[in-house]
Write a protein that holds these residues in place. Sequence first.
Motif, PDB file in Angstrom:
ATOM      1  N   GLY A 120      15.554  77.745 -34.195  1.00 12.61           N
ATOM      2  CA  GLY A 120      14.583  76.699 -34.476  1.00 12.61           C
ATOM      3  C   GLY A 120      14.196  75.889 -33.258  1.00 12.61           C
ATOM      4  O   GLY A 120      13.064  75.399 -33.157  1.00 12.61           O
ATOM      5  N   LEU A 121      15.130  75.759 -32.310  1.00  9.84           N
ATOM      6  CA  LEU A 121      14.803  75.035 -31.076  1.00  9.84           C
ATOM      7  C   LEU A 121      13.689  75.733 -30.308  1.00  9.84           C
ATOM      8  O   LEU A 121      12.809  75.074 -29.727  1.00  9.84           O
ATOM      9  CB  LEU A 121      16.052  74.904 -30.201  1.00  9.84           C
ATOM     10  N   PHE A 122      13.716  77.054 -30.302  1.00  5.64           N
ATOM     11  CA  PHE A 122      12.646  77.800 -29.627  1.00  5.64           C
ATOM     12  C   PHE A 122      11.302  77.500 -30.293  1.00  5.64           C
ATOM     13  O   PHE A 122      10.286  77.314 -29.618  1.00  5.64           O
ATOM     14  CB  PHE A 122      12.926  79.302 -29.679  1.00  5.64           C
ATOM     15  N   ALA A 123      11.309  77.434 -31.619  1.00  2.00           N
ATOM     16  CA  ALA A 123      10.066  77.176 -32.354  1.00  2.00           C
ATOM     17  C   ALA A 123       9.552  75.766 -32.098  1.00  2.00           C
ATOM     18  O   ALA A 123       8.354  75.547 -31.861  1.00  2.00           O
ATOM     19  CB  ALA A 123      10.297  77.395 -33.849  1.00  2.00           C
ATOM     20  N   ILE A 124      10.450  74.785 -32.142  1.00  4.95           N
ATOM     21  CA  ILE A 124      10.025  73.392 -31.925  1.00  4.95           C
ATOM     22  C   ILE A 124       9.468  73.216 -30.517  1.00  4.95           C
ATOM     23  O   ILE A 124       8.442  72.551 -30.320  1.00  4.95           O
ATOM     24  CB  ILE A 124      11.192  72.428 -32.185  1.00  4.95           C
ATOM     25  N   GLY A 125      10.152  73.800 -29.526  1.00  7.20           N
ATOM     26  CA  GLY A 125       9.661  73.700 -28.158  1.00  7.20           C
ATOM     27  C   GLY A 125       8.253  74.239 -28.013  1.00  7.20           C
ATOM     28  O   GLY A 125       7.402  73.628 -27.350  1.00  7.20           O
ATOM     29  N   LYS A 126       7.974  75.374 -28.649  1.00 10.39           N
ATOM     30  CA  LYS A 126       6.640  75.971 -28.563  1.00 10.39           C
ATOM     31  C   LYS A 126       5.585  75.069 -29.203  1.00 10.39           C
ATOM     32  O   LYS A 126       4.500  74.864 -28.637  1.00 10.39           O
ATOM     33  CB  LYS A 126       6.640  77.335 -29.251  1.00 10.39           C
ATOM     34  N   VAL A 127       5.907  74.502 -30.368  1.00  8.32           N
ATOM     35  CA  VAL A 127       4.905  73.685 -31.061  1.00  8.32           C
ATOM     36  C   VAL A 127       4.699  72.354 -30.346  1.00  8.32           C
ATOM     37  O   VAL A 127       3.578  71.829 -30.296  1.00  8.32           O
ATOM     38  CB  VAL A 127       5.291  73.506 -32.540  1.00  8.32           C
ATOM     39  N   LEU A 128       5.738  71.790 -29.773  1.00  5.36           N
ATOM     40  CA  LEU A 128       5.542  70.586 -28.960  1.00  5.36           C
ATOM     41  C   LEU A 128       4.586  70.868 -27.808  1.00  5.36           C
ATOM     42  O   LEU A 128       3.748  70.023 -27.456  1.00  5.36           O
ATOM     43  CB  LEU A 128       6.884  70.083 -28.426  1.00  5.36           C
ATOM     44  N   ARG A 129       4.699  72.040 -27.218  1.00  2.00           N
ATOM     45  CA  ARG A 129       3.748  72.432 -26.163  1.00  2.00           C
ATOM     46  C   ARG A 129       2.332  72.504 -26.709  1.00  2.00           C
ATOM     47  O   ARG A 129       1.377  72.058 -26.065  1.00  2.00           O
ATOM     48  CB  ARG A 129       4.146  73.776 -25.552  1.00  2.00           C
TER      49      ARG A 129
END
Length: 475
Positions: A120-129
Amino acid sequence: MDNKIKLGFAPTRRNIFSADAAIKFANLTRNKMNELNIDFVDITDINSDGLLYDDDGMKKIAHKFKNANIDGLFLANENFGTEYECARLAKQFDVPVLLWGPKDEAPAPDGSRLRDTQCGLFAIGKVLRRFQVPFTYLVNVGLEDPEFEKGIKDFIRVCNVVKTFKNTRILQVGPRPFDFWSTMINEGELLERFNISLSPIPLPELTQEIHRLQADNDPKISTTINKLKEIAEIEVSNKDLEMIAVLKVALTNKMNEYGCNSGAIQCWTALQDEIGILPYATESLLQDEGTPVTCETDIHGVISELLVEAATMGMEKAIFADVNCRHPEEKNGELLQHLGVFPFSTAKNKPVLPKSHFVFDYPGSVAFEAKTGNYTLCRFDGDNGNYSLLLGNAQTCVGPYEQGTYLWLKFANLNRFETKLVYGPYIHHIAAVRADVVPILYEACKYLKISPDFYDPIEEEVQAYLRGDITSIIK
């Protein structure tokens, strides 16, 4: 840890994974932050889970955090997390954002998994970008791992730098001296881009305040004189000592009147003609009180001081120095000095208020060598619409005696440092603290929208420190 920085704590979950496990780890995170004495605004009143996972909750959380005037946002991914709600929440705040999730347990005997936090951290990082939200990532470690404590405390220091920068108002006493074209700044641009404002006053307004204080025999004058006698060897006359104290009280009053956290003063030569002293001992006192005032009306210089000091949470006071000349024997040695300005608390031995200095035949300077140790050097500056933060470290070394306040520093490669100053956009003034805060300032740059600029090739080591791979960038 200083509690003046307030975090908004938004633990998150996703419905497909275990809500009970997410609640458990959110509570463990709360307990750890309480143990570390972190000041945070919680969301246990938002819903029964005390977690972020839907639009209704996100709106309520945003409202609560705005009312609390948070200084940073902590997105704790307690299971896979709801990436779009994290991004929607973060987008509403102009504060640093910390992203972290606790390390996953081993799969159960039947092969199932409870949380999938790392994924999930990978997903959150992408969406924050996607939302163009800058953020700080604290690697996927457990709450009891040392990297967690180090990471969250470093993040608070980053928040303090950002908060200080965005809330800076500088008392500008007089225009820059004519000869100092190098300290020219763009006042409008500082306000438009960074919310840094100036409160300019003419020198006569300051001298009028001095005369008023003397006429009223303000008790703060004698208090300041006694303080000076306590912390320094006094060689100046009683009359000059009183003027040093009066100037300190006057500058403090004017900073309070205009709501300023710092100042810059036209330190020569009109001021000496009016009051008969140099302002540097006064500035040294103000530095120790956490309200730095720089000379030669160096606005970018005092911003540099505020930033590097904020990175230490005010635990170390910043010195402000001229970069003057090479060491006569040490190839990579350099003199940092001034007629005063160094905070009294940075002295290796008891400071002296001498009768004069070889540059100006006036009283009001300070004399001492600064404490030995590792220093972080910092200079905020810009021209032609571009701003950057010069960063690096240096170690004190033995060097010849120098009048005024001074220290000799040994650089890894003095040529690199010297060349950076010459090519700019920097000048010969620099701020420094006796602490290793380069990584904190580097991380803060992404939120300040300025470019970090190293005079040594240490960016890889700085990033390794921020990942938790190393504990210090100083070799």
